[in-house]
Design a protein around this motif. Structure first.
Motif, short mmCIF file in Angstrom:
data_model
loop_
_atom_site.label_atom_id
_atom_site.label_comp_id
_atom_site.label_asym_id
_atom_site.label_seq_id
_atom_site.Cartn_x
_atom_site.Cartn_y
_atom_site.Cartn_z
N HIS A 280 -7.42 2.62 -3.00
CA HIS A 280 -7.79 3.95 -2.56
C HIS A 280 -6.72 4.43 -1.56
O HIS A 280 -5.95 3.62 -1.06
N PRO A 281 -6.70 5.72 -1.24
CA PRO A 281 -5.63 6.23 -0.38
C PRO A 281 -5.65 5.77 1.08
O PRO A 281 -4.80 6.18 1.85
N ASP A 282 -6.60 4.90 1.46
CA ASP A 282 -6.61 4.42 2.85
C ASP A 282 -6.67 2.91 2.97
O ASP A 282 -6.66 2.37 4.08
N ASP A 283 -6.72 2.20 1.85
CA ASP A 283 -6.84 0.74 1.92
C ASP A 283 -5.62 0.09 2.55
O ASP A 283 -5.73 -0.98 3.17
N ASP A 284 -4.45 0.71 2.40
CA ASP A 284 -3.24 0.12 2.97
C ASP A 284 -3.34 -0.01 4.48
O ASP A 284 -3.09 -1.07 5.05
N VAL A 285 -3.73 1.06 5.15
CA VAL A 285 -3.77 1.01 6.62
C VAL A 285 -5.03 0.32 7.13
O VAL A 285 -5.01 -0.33 8.18
N ILE A 286 -6.15 0.43 6.40
CA ILE A 286 -7.37 -0.26 6.82
C ILE A 286 -7.18 -1.77 6.76
O ILE A 286 -7.53 -2.50 7.68
N SER A 287 -6.62 -2.25 5.67
CA SER A 287 -6.61 -3.69 5.41
C SER A 287 -5.37 -4.40 5.91
O SER A 287 -5.44 -5.57 6.27
N MET A 288 -4.22 -3.72 5.93
CA MET A 288 -3.00 -4.39 6.37
C MET A 288 -2.09 -3.44 7.14
O MET A 288 -0.87 -3.53 7.08
N GLY A 289 -2.74 -2.53 7.89
CA GLY A 289 -1.95 -1.55 8.65
C GLY A 289 -1.03 -2.18 9.67
O GLY A 289 0.10 -1.71 9.88
N THR B 248 -5.40 5.03 -7.04
CA THR B 248 -6.36 6.04 -7.48
C THR B 248 -6.35 7.22 -6.53
O THR B 248 -5.89 7.11 -5.38
N SER B 249 -6.90 8.32 -6.99
CA SER B 249 -6.94 9.53 -6.15
C SER B 249 -7.98 9.43 -5.05
O SER B 249 -7.85 10.07 -4.01
N GLY B 250 -9.03 8.63 -5.27
CA GLY B 250 -10.10 8.53 -4.28
C GLY B 250 -10.92 9.80 -4.16
O GLY B 250 -11.64 9.99 -3.18
N ILE C 126 -6.73 16.54 -1.07
CA ILE C 126 -7.11 16.28 0.33
C ILE C 126 -6.75 14.85 0.71
O ILE C 126 -6.14 14.59 1.75
N ARG C 127 -7.08 13.91 -0.15
CA ARG C 127 -6.80 12.51 0.14
C ARG C 127 -5.30 12.21 0.07
O ARG C 127 -4.79 11.38 0.82
N LYS C 128 -4.61 12.90 -0.83
CA LYS C 128 -3.16 12.72 -0.91
C LYS C 128 -2.50 13.18 0.39
O LYS C 128 -1.62 12.50 0.93
N LEU D 283 -0.26 10.86 2.98
CA LEU D 283 1.10 11.22 3.40
C LEU D 283 1.18 11.29 4.92
O LEU D 283 2.19 10.88 5.52
N ALA D 284 0.14 11.81 5.56
CA ALA D 284 0.12 11.88 7.03
C ALA D 284 0.17 10.48 7.63
O ALA D 284 0.88 10.23 8.61
N ALA D 285 -0.58 9.55 7.02
CA ALA D 285 -0.58 8.17 7.51
C ALA D 285 0.79 7.52 7.29
O ALA D 285 1.28 6.77 8.15
N CYS D 286 1.42 7.81 6.16
CA CYS D 286 2.76 7.27 5.88
C CYS D 286 3.76 7.77 6.93
O CYS D 286 4.55 6.99 7.48
N ARG D 287 3.72 9.06 7.20
CA ARG D 287 4.65 9.61 8.20
C ARG D 287 4.42 8.96 9.55
O ARG D 287 5.38 8.60 10.26
N TYR D 288 3.16 8.77 9.91
CA TYR D 288 2.85 8.15 11.21
C TYR D 288 3.40 6.73 11.28
O TYR D 288 3.92 6.29 12.31
N CYS D 289 3.31 6.00 10.17
CA CYS D 289 3.75 4.60 10.14
C CYS D 289 5.25 4.44 9.92
O CYS D 289 5.77 3.33 10.01
N GLY D 290 5.92 5.54 9.60
CA GLY D 290 7.35 5.46 9.37
C GLY D 290 7.75 5.21 7.94
O GLY D 290 8.91 4.88 7.65
N VAL D 291 6.81 5.34 7.01
CA VAL D 291 7.12 5.20 5.59
C VAL D 291 7.60 6.56 5.06
O VAL D 291 6.87 7.55 5.18
#
Length: 647
Positions: free
Chosen positions: A375-384, A403-405, A461-463, A467-475
């Protein structure tokens, strides 16, 4: 798979009475739910054929939900490909929500038709399902008639069951009597919470249901209870090894003369023969089991590993281990060093360092790291925390959102964005489209599938949040890949099986990125199986690439993380990445970027806390466990297990 994920010798030894001495009902553990479902479907098919030869009806008690669906798939296959007829079959379903219209997407009538009856030659008059449309004053007479119909056919030959998290069978909630019959019941709070995602909100779940009673179930000649996944492991342990009590209705099945629990490895993972096999008899010790037993003993006695004594091991059934190895000190040091070697602050490998005792290679550096996020948030939730560390240490980090979530976005979020867009763009054509969307949402029924436009908006919306989370993390945004795998895009909770298109999209992405590291969600306990399907697609894609001789794959490590629902066992972790206070705060901030999931998620599962709260607690608990075993104290830790390619 690595040794930590392969089945243990004791798991499938279903015929050994010694290792099952704690089990009070016959329990058969299969390697996975597919093989278990095939086993159950075969038994049902054999009954039908036997009754056909005898000129008799085969009477089946059937269940709904995700657990029996594969069994029904096999029965349909037996009918369509092997000619198995169902003309001599009568069925009685366990339950139905009340009130409930038969054409509702939540109706068990519709469920059974779609999954089974519409694909068979069964006579419709032989199908019996509780009626959710009755007037309340007519329910008692209906229930009495339901019981009589079962009796008139000579009783149920095979009753198929699932099990709820409270231990309920059918909708017989805690407190149900062993002699209870078919009746109207009020649903338990936990049961409604578990059903909330199917109804798009707990407030939409019916308060009541009509269910066969425990007594009705117990009168069946044969009972088969099935359970899949780690989410059922705790209640399976209670039902199989616990005392009989009304608070766990499934324990009544211990008194049935012909009842089997048919479960997969994950559902049986907390049974004594699997969790602590040394307590039930002699075991063949290997490195993984020694590590597991030593950690268990350390936690049991609340003593650091290096403080365990010969007497400690002897007292808890591990005297033969001492005899094999020589002394507690040797075992302790071996396991302590194994645990120490899993800890690394360099999840991409430490350049210019000796990597012989590190989880990851020093070279190449920098690495290309590809994180798959179901889902669009599992990356930061699980291994941020690990994601941030990889970016900070100069690796080329990519994230693939599988997936789009979109189904996890509340309608109010769409309205909020429409309000913004309306103010920004006064174009009449745009406003006309927005009016149609608003009208659909205003007239939408609970659980109704969104229109294609709304599905698209919710996905966007989830996309945007990802993208906002990616920018924050430097991706870099160019490193964010939105796969929108087709299996997910149904607009409903129920998804399609994965297809060739899903696999090929993943193969193409992997060939494009050619990562040195792959991180994927190994969490198989999410409520609707999306993580499971996403992982299966990755494995199939990797197998195909291996068959195609992809050269880059030979220099690629695959690491599995866990999702929002639980963590790996310490004994299974092969890489543990420490997270300091600053990075824990950064991880939480990255999770906050997913605003549509903030405060209240559409699908919270059985935990009402926000995802950032679950992640923080899980990571801090992992660090605490490492520290309690005698290792260094950290603020938090994320754990990973390595996947090894098949040779």
């Amino acid at each position: 798979m690595s040794e930590t994920l392969t089945k243990q010798q004791t798991i499938l030894d279903n015929d050994n009475p010694e290792i099952r001495k704690f089990e009070k009902v016959n329990t058969m553990i299969h390697e996975d739910s597919n093989s278990a479902s095939f086993y159950v479907a075969n038994e049902i098919a054999e009954l039908i054929r036997r009754r056909q030869k005898e000129g008799k009806m085969a009477v089946l008690g059937l269940a709904t939900g995700s657990t029996p669906t594969k069994v029904y798939d096999y029965l349909v296959k037996f009918h369509q490909e092997d000619g198995l007829s169902f003309k001599n079959v009568a069925t009685f379903n366990l339950d139905e929500y009340y009130p409930m219209q038969p054409d509702s997407i939540h109706s068990y009538v519709r469920f059974m038709n779609e999954h089974l009856f519409d694909h068979l030659d069964i006579d419709k008059k032989n199908i019996h399902i509780p009626d959710g449309t009755l007037k309340k004053e007519d329910i008692r007479a209906f229930c009495d008639a339901y019981e009589q119909k079962i009796a008139d056919l000579g009783g149920i030959d095979i009753q198929v069951l699932g099990i709820g998290r409270t231990g309920h069978i059918g909708f017989n909630e805690p407190g149900s009597s062993i002699s209870s019959k078919t009746r109207l019941v009020r649903l338990d709070r936990v049961t409604k919470l578990d059903a909330a995602s199917d109804f798009f909100g707990e407030e939409n779940v019916p308060q009541r249901a009509i269910t066969m009673g425990v007594g009705t179930i117990m009168s069946a000649t044969r009972i088969i209870l099935m359970a899949w996944g780690e989410g059922k492991s705790r209640i399976i342990k209670e039902a199989v090894e616990g005392e009989i009590r009304e608070s766990v209705p499934a324990t009544f099945l211990q008194e049935h003369p012909n009842c089997d629990y048919i479960i997969d490895e994950a559902a049986g993972s907390l049974l004594t023969r699997i969790e602590t096999p040394w307590l039930v008899g002699e075991v063949n010790w290997n490195d993984r089991l020694i590590k597991k037993a030593t950690i268990w003993l350390s936690e049991k006695l609340e003593k650091a590993i290096l403080k365990l004594t010969n007497e400690d091991y002897n007292e808890y059934g591990m005297g033969n281990l001492i005899a094999e190895i020589g002394s507690a000190e040797q075992i302790n040091l071996k396991v302590f060093n194994q645990l120490q070697a899993t800890i690394t602050g360099w999840p991409g490998g430490k350049p210019n360092a000796d990597d012989s005792n590190r989880p990851e290679r020093a070279n190449p550096y920098p690495k290309t790291s590809l994180i798959f996020s179901p889902h669009p948030d599992d990356d930061v939730i699980s291994m941020g925390g690990t994601l941030l560390r990889l970016v900070d240490q100069g690796h080329d980090v990519h994230v693939a959102y599988q997936t789009s979530g979109n189904i996890a976005v509340f309608d109010d979020e769409v309205i909020r964005f429409l309000d913004f867009a309306t103010e920004v763009d006064k174009d009449d054509k745009l406003n006309s489209k927005m009016k149609a969307v608003r009208e659909f949402i205003n007239n939408k029924k609970p659980g109704e599938v969104d229109s294609p436009e709304i599905q698209e908006y919710k996905g966007l919306i989830r996309k945007g949040e990802a993208l906002a989370a990616c920018r924050y993390c430097g991706v870099p945004e160019k490193n964010a890949h939105f796969q929108n795998l087709p299996f997910y895009e149904t607009g409903a909770v129920k998804k399609k099986p994965h297809s060739e298109e899903d696999i090929q999209l993943t193969v193409d992405l992997l060939n494009k990125v050619q990562p040195h590291q792959i991180f994927a969600a190994g969490d198989l306990s999410d409520p609707h199986g999306t993580h499971r399907v996403c992982l299966q697609i990755i494995f199939l894609a990797l197998e195909r690439l291996q068959e195609q001789g992809a050269k880059w794959l030979k220099d690629c490590y695959v690491w599995l993380y866990r999702g929002a629902w639980q963590e790996w066992d310490i004994a299974d972790m092969e890489m543990a990445v420490p997270i300091g206070p600053k990075d824990m705060k950064r991880k939480i901030n990255a999770i906050f970027k997913h605003q549509s999931q903030k405060d209240s998620a559409m699908f919270p599962g059985n935990d009402k806390r926000e995802f950032w709260q679950r992640a923080q607690q899980r990571n801090t608990e992992t660090a605490f466990k490492y520290n309690a075993l005698g290792l260094a104290e950290y603020e938090a830790m994320e754990g990973f297990v390595q996947y090894h390619f098949k040779k």
